[in-house]
Scaffold this motif. Structure first.
Motif, short mmCIF file in Angstrom:
data_model
loop_
_atom_site.label_atom_id
_atom_site.label_comp_id
_atom_site.label_asym_id
_atom_site.label_seq_id
_atom_site.Cartn_x
_atom_site.Cartn_y
_atom_site.Cartn_z
N LEU A 136 -59.32 -34.93 -48.31
CA LEU A 136 -59.31 -36.33 -47.91
C LEU A 136 -58.04 -36.68 -47.13
O LEU A 136 -58.07 -37.42 -46.15
N GLY A 137 -56.91 -36.15 -47.58
CA GLY A 137 -55.66 -36.38 -46.86
C GLY A 137 -55.69 -35.81 -45.45
O GLY A 137 -55.22 -36.44 -44.49
N HIS A 138 -56.27 -34.63 -45.29
CA HIS A 138 -56.37 -34.03 -43.96
C HIS A 138 -57.31 -34.83 -43.06
O HIS A 138 -57.06 -34.95 -41.85
N LEU A 139 -58.38 -35.37 -43.64
CA LEU A 139 -59.30 -36.18 -42.83
C LEU A 139 -58.60 -37.44 -42.30
O LEU A 139 -58.84 -37.86 -41.16
N LYS A 140 -57.74 -38.03 -43.12
CA LYS A 140 -56.98 -39.19 -42.65
C LYS A 140 -56.05 -38.80 -41.50
O LYS A 140 -55.91 -39.53 -40.51
N VAL A 141 -55.41 -37.63 -41.64
CA VAL A 141 -54.52 -37.16 -40.57
C VAL A 141 -55.32 -36.89 -39.29
O VAL A 141 -54.88 -37.24 -38.18
N ILE A 142 -56.49 -36.29 -39.43
CA ILE A 142 -57.33 -36.01 -38.26
C ILE A 142 -57.71 -37.31 -37.55
O ILE A 142 -57.71 -37.39 -36.32
N LYS A 143 -58.02 -38.35 -38.33
CA LYS A 143 -58.38 -39.63 -37.73
C LYS A 143 -57.21 -40.22 -36.94
O LYS A 143 -57.38 -40.72 -35.81
N ILE A 211 -68.91 -36.51 -57.11
CA ILE A 211 -68.94 -37.75 -56.31
C ILE A 211 -67.86 -37.71 -55.23
O ILE A 211 -68.11 -38.03 -54.06
N GLU A 212 -66.64 -37.32 -55.61
CA GLU A 212 -65.53 -37.26 -54.64
C GLU A 212 -65.84 -36.26 -53.53
O GLU A 212 -65.58 -36.52 -52.35
N ASN A 213 -66.40 -35.11 -53.90
CA ASN A 213 -66.71 -34.09 -52.90
C ASN A 213 -67.80 -34.58 -51.94
O ASN A 213 -67.72 -34.35 -50.73
N ASN A 214 -68.83 -35.27 -52.48
CA ASN A 214 -69.89 -35.80 -51.62
C ASN A 214 -69.35 -36.85 -50.66
O ASN A 214 -69.72 -36.89 -49.48
N GLN A 215 -68.47 -37.71 -51.14
CA GLN A 215 -67.88 -38.72 -50.26
C GLN A 215 -67.04 -38.08 -49.16
O GLN A 215 -67.09 -38.51 -48.00
N CYS A 216 -66.28 -37.05 -49.54
CA CYS A 216 -65.47 -36.34 -48.55
C CYS A 216 -66.36 -35.64 -47.53
O CYS A 216 -66.06 -35.64 -46.33
N TYR A 217 -67.46 -35.07 -47.99
CA TYR A 217 -68.40 -34.40 -47.10
C TYR A 217 -69.02 -35.39 -46.11
O TYR A 217 -69.10 -35.11 -44.91
N LYS A 218 -69.45 -36.54 -46.60
CA LYS A 218 -70.04 -37.56 -45.72
C LYS A 218 -69.02 -38.06 -44.70
O LYS A 218 -69.34 -38.26 -43.52
N GLN A 219 -67.78 -38.23 -45.15
CA GLN A 219 -66.74 -38.70 -44.24
C GLN A 219 -66.47 -37.67 -43.15
O GLN A 219 -66.32 -38.03 -41.97
N ALA A 220 -66.43 -36.40 -43.51
CA ALA A 220 -66.23 -35.35 -42.51
C ALA A 220 -67.40 -35.30 -41.53
O ALA A 220 -67.21 -35.07 -40.33
N GLU A 221 -68.62 -35.50 -42.03
CA GLU A 221 -69.79 -35.53 -41.15
C GLU A 221 -69.70 -36.67 -40.14
O GLU A 221 -69.99 -36.49 -38.95
N ILE A 222 -69.29 -37.85 -40.61
CA ILE A 222 -69.17 -39.01 -39.71
C ILE A 222 -68.12 -38.73 -38.64
O ILE A 222 -68.33 -38.98 -37.45
N TYR A 223 -66.96 -38.21 -39.05
CA TYR A 223 -65.91 -37.90 -38.09
C TYR A 223 -66.39 -36.86 -37.08
O TYR A 223 -66.08 -36.97 -35.88
N SER A 224 -67.14 -35.87 -37.53
CA SER A 224 -67.63 -34.83 -36.62
C SER A 224 -68.59 -35.42 -35.59
O SER A 224 -68.53 -35.08 -34.40
N THR A 225 -69.48 -36.31 -36.05
CA THR A 225 -70.42 -36.95 -35.12
C THR A 225 -69.69 -37.81 -34.09
O THR A 225 -69.98 -37.77 -32.89
N VAL A 226 -68.70 -38.59 -34.57
CA VAL A 226 -67.92 -39.43 -33.66
C VAL A 226 -67.16 -38.57 -32.66
O VAL A 226 -67.10 -38.87 -31.46
N PHE A 227 -66.59 -37.47 -33.14
CA PHE A 227 -65.83 -36.59 -32.26
C PHE A 227 -66.72 -35.97 -31.18
O PHE A 227 -66.30 -35.85 -30.02
N SER A 228 -67.93 -35.58 -31.56
CA SER A 228 -68.84 -35.00 -30.56
C SER A 228 -69.14 -36.01 -29.46
O SER A 228 -69.13 -35.67 -28.27
N GLY A 229 -69.40 -37.25 -29.85
CA GLY A 229 -69.64 -38.29 -28.85
C GLY A 229 -68.42 -38.55 -27.99
O GLY A 229 -68.53 -38.73 -26.76
#
Length: 307
Positions: A136-143, A211-229
């Protein structure tokens, strides 16, 4: 390298013995591998899987212990590539002992801050929880890095920034795969905990991990979709900028081509010598007519070839 820890007063205390409750084998050498084979019954395949960064997460159940391959994020060190790496670690859990096999000594860093560590199971669950929050911390940094790259790209349109965005997008794909496989491991661990009658607190913590892992997975999926666009949009913007530049260069060439043609015709000394007996108002129009006929013939021939 072997680091041994005892559980005392809800925390890990470093000790110097091979029967400690928690043991960390970081990048084990040949002698330490032999110790894992002979004393702890870790086979060669399990050891190789624990140290292979491309190994998929899994869990194996044995009569007296269970063995996990867990995908964890590497510590981000910065640099120009902006690549976030994922590695593997092996977790051999028995009711009275936990063995951690990894390529470095970071898996046990920061444990015990959320809850007291009284048993090896507490250490195992806290380690998994710590890794998920590391994601989760890395995803925030990536954003944050992505926003900065967008601003730089809007200002300069350099290929370097587009390559860095590709690296971030690739890192997200690795994170999505790791989180998905970790989720399958947590689900199987939850089922095993019910069969082995783990305490209600431990089962509840495993549910929180899922639950935490699923939320992190969904967040990474959203970021990946946004990045592709974003990458597609940035690529189109770069192509449009290049097309506009070529259009301007073409307009400049169109302006100067007639001037070059007039200067070339007026400067042909050989043509003036060959037509010295012919008035210029006859020779030059004939020459222009011949050029127009030649251009028309070339245009006709190219159209026939293009059909």
């Amino acid at each position: 390298m072997i680091n041994s820890f005892a559980l005392s007063h809800g925390a890990l205390q470093r000790v110097e013995r091979l029967d400690a409750e928690v043991m960390l084998f970081s990048n084990p050498d040949a002698a330490e591998r032999d110790l894992l084979h002979s004393h702890f019954k870790v086979d060669e395949h399990a050891l190789a899987s624990a140290l292979d960064p491309d190994e998929v997460s899994r869990i194996e159940f044995h009569p007296d212990h269970l063995f996990l391959i867990w995908k964890r994020p590497e510590n981000y060190s910065g640099g120009g590539s902006l690549a976030f790496e994922v590695s593997s670690c092996g977790l051999l859990f028995a009711p009275g002992q936990l063995l951690v096999i990894a390529t470095d000594d970071t898996p046990l860093h920061g444990l015990g801050t959320r809850q007291p560590l009284n048993t090896p199971l507490d250490v195992l669950l806290d380690l998994l929880f710590n890794n998920i929050h590391h994601y989760l911390g890395h995803l925030k940094v990536i954003k944050l890095v992505a926003r900065e790259l967008q601003q730089k790209f809007n200002a300069s349109m350099q290929n370097q920034h587009l390559v860095q965005m590709f690296n971030l997008s690739e890192s997200l794909i690795y994170y999505i795969n790791a989180l998905h496989s970790n989720g399958a491991v947590l689900t199987r661990l939850r089922n095993h905990a019910e069969k082995q009658h783990f305490g209600s607190e431990a089962i509840g913590l495993i549910d929180d991990l899922i639950i935490e892992n699923n939320q992190c997975y969904k967040q990474a999926e959203i970021y990946s979709t946004v990045f592709s666009g974003l990458i597609d949009a940035r690529g189109n913007l770069m192509n449009n900028s290049m097309n506009n530049l070529l259009r301007k260069l073409t307009l400049i060439n169109v302006v100067f081509l007639p001037l070059n043609l007039i200067a070339s015709i007026g400067g042909m000394s050989e043509f003036s010598m060959m037509t010295a007996g012919t008035p210029w108002w006859i020779s030059y129009p004939l020459f222009l007519a011949a050029m127009l006929l030649g251009a028309g013939g070339m245009l006709f021939g190219l159209r026939r070839l293009a059909r």
